[in-house]
Design a protein around this motif. Structure first.
Motif, PDB file in Angstrom:
ATOM      1  N   ALA A 166      49.185  33.357  53.117  1.00 50.07           N
ATOM      2  CA  ALA A 166      48.391  33.125  51.905  1.00 50.07           C
ATOM      3  C   ALA A 166      48.634  31.722  51.353  1.00 50.07           C
ATOM      4  N   GLU A 167      49.820  31.229  51.549  1.00 46.94           N
ATOM      5  CA  GLU A 167      50.187  29.918  51.020  1.00 46.94           C
ATOM      6  C   GLU A 167      49.817  28.772  51.970  1.00 46.94           C
ATOM      7  N   ARG A 168      49.687  29.075  53.282  1.00 43.52           N
ATOM      8  CA  ARG A 168      49.628  28.000  54.266  1.00 43.52           C
ATOM      9  C   ARG A 168      48.390  27.982  55.164  1.00 43.52           C
TER      10      ARG A 168
ATOM     11  N   PHE B   5      44.429  40.994  64.392  1.00 44.50           N
ATOM     12  CA  PHE B   5      44.632  40.657  62.988  1.00 44.50           C
ATOM     13  C   PHE B   5      46.085  40.277  62.715  1.00 44.50           C
ATOM     14  N   HIS B   6      47.023  41.062  63.204  1.00 43.87           N
ATOM     15  CA  HIS B   6      48.435  40.809  62.931  1.00 43.87           C
ATOM     16  C   HIS B   6      48.910  39.518  63.598  1.00 43.87           C
ATOM     17  N   TYR B   7      48.367  39.213  64.755  1.00 46.69           N
ATOM     18  CA  TYR B   7      48.682  37.949  65.435  1.00 46.69           C
ATOM     19  C   TYR B   7      48.214  36.773  64.581  1.00 46.69           C
ATOM     20  N   ARG B   8      47.007  36.881  64.043  1.00 48.98           N
ATOM     21  CA  ARG B   8      46.468  35.795  63.213  1.00 48.98           C
ATOM     22  C   ARG B   8      47.359  35.549  61.985  1.00 48.98           C
ATOM     23  N   ILE B   9      47.860  36.630  61.384  1.00 49.16           N
ATOM     24  CA  ILE B   9      48.698  36.492  60.203  1.00 49.16           C
ATOM     25  C   ILE B   9      50.016  35.806  60.561  1.00 49.16           C
ATOM     26  N   ALA B  10      50.611  36.231  61.671  1.00 51.55           N
ATOM     27  CA  ALA B  10      51.881  35.635  62.096  1.00 51.55           C
ATOM     28  C   ALA B  10      51.714  34.143  62.360  1.00 51.55           C
TER      29      ALA B  10
ATOM     30  N   SER C 175      41.935  44.366  52.637  1.00 51.09           N
ATOM     31  CA  SER C 175      42.642  44.131  51.373  1.00 51.09           C
ATOM     32  C   SER C 175      43.661  43.008  51.522  1.00 51.09           C
ATOM     33  N   ILE C 176      44.368  43.019  52.662  1.00 50.02           N
ATOM     34  CA  ILE C 176      45.358  41.969  52.925  1.00 50.02           C
ATOM     35  C   ILE C 176      44.658  40.617  53.058  1.00 50.02           C
ATOM     36  N   ALA C 177      43.561  40.599  53.807  1.00 47.37           N
ATOM     37  CA  ALA C 177      42.816  39.351  54.007  1.00 47.37           C
ATOM     38  C   ALA C 177      42.256  38.835  52.690  1.00 47.37           C
ATOM     39  N   ASP C 178      41.798  39.742  51.826  1.00 45.10           N
ATOM     40  CA  ASP C 178      41.284  39.321  50.519  1.00 45.10           C
ATOM     41  C   ASP C 178      42.387  38.678  49.688  1.00 45.10           C
ATOM     42  N   ALA C 179      43.587  39.255  49.727  1.00 44.18           N
ATOM     43  CA  ALA C 179      44.711  38.680  48.978  1.00 44.18           C
ATOM     44  C   ALA C 179      45.056  37.295  49.519  1.00 44.18           C
ATOM     45  N   ILE C 180      44.993  37.154  50.827  1.00 46.90           N
ATOM     46  CA  ILE C 180      45.263  35.844  51.433  1.00 46.90           C
ATOM     47  C   ILE C 180      44.197  34.837  51.008  1.00 46.90           C
ATOM     48  N   SER C 181      42.937  35.286  50.993  1.00 41.75           N
ATOM     49  CA  SER C 181      41.852  34.373  50.613  1.00 41.75           C
ATOM     50  C   SER C 181      41.963  33.951  49.149  1.00 41.75           C
ATOM     51  N   GLN C 182      42.599  34.796  48.331  1.00 47.01           N
ATOM     52  CA  GLN C 182      42.817  34.468  46.921  1.00 47.01           C
ATOM     53  C   GLN C 182      44.103  33.662  46.706  1.00 47.01           C
ATOM     54  N   ARG C 183      44.804  33.386  47.817  1.00 41.56           N
ATOM     55  CA  ARG C 183      46.068  32.646  47.793  1.00 41.56           C
ATOM     56  C   ARG C 183      47.129  33.362  46.963  1.00 41.56           C
ATOM     57  N   ASP C 184      47.049  34.694  46.985  1.00 43.86           N
ATOM     58  CA  ASP C 184      48.016  35.507  46.245  1.00 43.86           C
ATOM     59  C   ASP C 184      49.069  36.011  47.230  1.00 43.86           C
ATOM     60  N   GLY C 185      50.108  35.213  47.428  1.00 42.07           N
ATOM     61  CA  GLY C 185      51.120  35.537  48.414  1.00 42.07           C
ATOM     62  C   GLY C 185      51.878  36.813  48.109  1.00 42.07           C
TER      63      GLY C 185
END
Length: 230
Positions: free
Chosen positions: A104-106, A143-148, A191-201
């Motif tokens: 979310a931060e990077r 999805f999990h690979y992309r997050i990592a 939901s996780i992707a939305d939080a990342i898009s909102q930069r809410d780590g």
């Protein structure tokens, strides 16, 4: 070196890649079950493979920890106990929660846009499977690979995407076939992707940990009921 030799080597490498993809998918989907003993002749016949590419594929699968070589007795598909699987998910819960926070931060805006588009493709796939499965190919389609990768934390991604990643994939697919689980997992991913898009780590971390915790509880319930064999 002649062009013909180069072409032959290229064709052999392609056949080895195809054999590897074929067998890895069979392991992940359970067509080659955990603990199953496999031999070259049987695999050649079963999956229409030739010996040279098969042997290279077997070596690669062994290096990923998906196959165990047995002296003078071929290979065996890796297997773990219920307790070990639960512990793997506890590890994932902590590590992937951190990965989601840092993603979310990077992650760049473009990467986040691609992540959201990926989930649209996943939804199409789940719908095509009539909600019965949620199979993600490894790498960028996962999805999990992309997050990592999006965490930009090299040590963390190395740990998450090493042997742990390939072991967990064996069980993620089997668990995704539970009634209602594919659509539920997809909603949690969104939901996780939305939080990342909102930069809410902090929220991304919480949602990822809750997502994996739910999967772990599902595993424990299935083991207790006898509906998941390892």
């Amino acid at each position: 070196m002649s062009v013909t030799i180069l072409e032959n080597r290229s064709q052999t490498a392609t056949r080895a890649d195809d054999a590897f993809d074929c067998l890895q998918t069979a392991i992940v989907k359970g067509d080659l079950a955990p603990g199953e003993k496999v031999g070259e002749i049987d695999l050649c016949e079963r999956f229409a493979l030739t010996r040279g590419p098969l042997r290279e594929a077997l070596g690669r699968l062994e290096s990923r920890g998906l196959l165990i070589r047995r002296p003078h007795a071929g290979f065996k598909v890796v297997s773990i106990s219920g307790d070990e699987l639960v512990e793997l998910y506890r590890i994932r819960e902590a590590m992937e929660g951190l990965a989601a926070q840092q993603a979310a931060e990077r992650m760049t805006d473009e990467e986040i846009t691609d992540l959201l588009a990926l989930l649209d493709r996943h939804e199409e796939m789940v719908d095509q499977a009539q909600g019965q499965a949620y199979y993600q190919h490894e790498g960028d389609y996962d999805f999990h690979y992309r997050i990592a990768m999006g965490s930009r934390n090299r040590k963390l991604s190395q740990m998450l995407l090493g042997d742990l990643y390939y072991m967990v994939r064996m069980y993620r697919y089997r668990l995704s076939t539970s009634a209602g689980r594919p659509h539920k997992a997809l909603r949690e991913h969104r939901s996780i992707a939305d939080a990342i898009s909102q930069r809410d780590g902090e929220l991304a971390r919480f949602l990822m940990q809750r997502h994996i915790n739910a999967a772990r509880l599902n595993i424990e319930n299935k083991i207790q009921s006898g509906s998941l064999t390892l």
